[in-house]
Design an enzyme around this catalytic site. Structure first.
Site, mmCIF file in Angstrom:
data_model
loop_
_atom_site.group_PDB
_atom_site.id
_atom_site.type_symbol
_atom_site.label_atom_id
_atom_site.label_comp_id
_atom_site.label_asym_id
_atom_site.label_seq_id
_atom_site.Cartn_x
_atom_site.Cartn_y
_atom_site.Cartn_z
ATOM 1 N N SER A 119 0.812 -1.208 0.000
ATOM 2 C CA SER A 119 0.000 0.000 0.000
ATOM 3 C C SER A 119 0.846 1.259 0.000
ATOM 4 C CB SER A 119 -0.930 0.007 1.220
ATOM 5 O OG SER A 119 -0.182 -0.187 2.404
ATOM 6 N N HIS A 140 -2.214 -3.097 -6.344
ATOM 7 C CA HIS A 140 -2.754 -2.748 -5.028
ATOM 8 C C HIS A 140 -4.276 -2.818 -4.991
ATOM 9 C CE1 HIS A 140 -3.464 0.434 -1.687
ATOM 10 N NE2 HIS A 140 -3.381 -0.774 -1.166
ATOM 11 N N GLU A 152 -5.248 -0.183 -7.797
ATOM 12 C CA GLU A 152 -4.181 0.713 -8.232
ATOM 13 C C GLU A 152 -3.091 -0.113 -8.909
ATOM 14 O OE1 GLU A 152 -3.789 4.546 -5.335
ATOM 15 O OE2 GLU A 152 -3.123 2.659 -4.483
ATOM 16 N N ASN A 190 -3.889 6.083 -0.702
ATOM 17 C CA ASN A 190 -3.370 6.292 0.654
ATOM 18 C C ASN A 190 -2.655 7.627 0.812
ATOM 19 O OD1 ASN A 190 -4.304 4.018 2.073
ATOM 20 N ND2 ASN A 190 -2.829 2.734 1.019
#
Length: 291
Positions: A119, A140, A152, A190
């Site tokens: 992440s 991801h 992602e 994130n």
């Protein structure tokens, strides 16, 4: 490259979710973990989650039986050697991820694509430790994998177009949406989400609001489905802290400084839902704010 077989490293929450969606999409899945118990639990979780999908009419009983038949498990990492695509979904520690790829390298095919579900860790740096940085990228998934629609795809500096296109085709086959991200700390989701959670913890730390008032404010005032502190508990406070540290170290900007209260909760072992205590206490079966 025509990808048919998927190797998944790590049978935790992310690993079993990835196995679930890959098997349903028709891929042959080999799931590995150092713990035979974790593998057994992962298969039981996937079976239960697919059963709920059958109950809601999302998939048929026949589709579930076929998908479960495509999932195999092993405690021997090198059994993943023949896989077309390997997705590492182990603990969010770079040393562990590097060791996994190092152990895999002598056993994989020349055209095997290596990916990480990290992440926040640098894809370029992970790739540089392998013999195929051009065939390495970030893959991801969001948690919970069977529910969340985004994946992602993160290119390292050396990732070639063929590798990206092959991984994009897998995401398309899963019926999910791919977001292409460049390899900078914490990528897209994130990079935006974790500072918001960290700011919510600062708001609690500074006494601006209680756990309940902060979460209620974001749910009702910003139309978020889950409050930031509730979401932090769901993600895991240790994971939140690790990502904030990656942002802080990688971008050298004080706005990413982890809140001392977040650090304190992690030091206490109050990691959220997985430890039954975080910003909420879940031990009674009801979520009770801890502040």
């Amino acid at each position: 490259m025509d990808i048919q077989t998927i190797g998944i490293v790590g049978a935790g929450q992310m690993g079993n979710g990835i196995a679930h969606v890959m098997a349903l999409a028709g891929y042959d899945v080999l799931l590995t973990d150092v713990s035979a118990e974790a593998l057994q639990k992962a298969v039981e979780i996937v079976d239960g989650n697919m059963g709920r999908q059958v109950g809601r009419g999302k998939i048929t009983e026949a589709e579930m039986v076929a998908a479960m038949g495509r999932i195999k498990t092993t405690t021997t990492l090198t059994d993943l050697g023949p896989s077309d695509l390997i997705i590492e979904a182990a603990t969010e520690r770079e040393t562990i991820k590097n060791a996994i790829f190092e152990d895999l390298l002598p056993h994989i095919k020349p055209d095997t694509i290596l990916t990480s579900n990290t992440s926040s860790i640098s894809i370029t740096r992970l790739a540089s430790r392998t013999d195929r940085p051009e065939k390495f990228m970030g893959f991801h998934f969001m948690n919970p994998v069977p529910v969340m629609q985004l994946v992602e795809l993160i290119r390292g500096i050396a990732t070639d177009e063929e590798t990206f296109n092959a991984c994009k085709a897998v995401v398309d086959k899963l019926g999910k949406t791919a977001a292409s991200a460049e390899d900078f700390p914490a990528f897209i989701v994130n990079r935006i989400l974790m500072p918001m959670i960290n700011e919510a913890v600062y708001t609690l730390y500074e006494g601006v609001g209680s756990v309940k008032s902060i979460d209620s404010s974001l749910k009702l005032g910003a139309n978020h489905p889950m409050g930031p502190l509730e979401l932090a508990d769901f993600i895991g406070l240790d994971t939140c802290l690790a990502i904030m540290n990656v942002l802080h170290d990688g971008l050298a900007d004080t706005k990413y400084r982890p809140c001392p209260l977040l650090t304190k909760y992690v030091e206490a072992g109050w990691l959220g839902r997985k430890s039954q205590r975080g910003f909420y206490d879940y031990r009674s079966g009801e979520a009770i704010p801890t502040r």
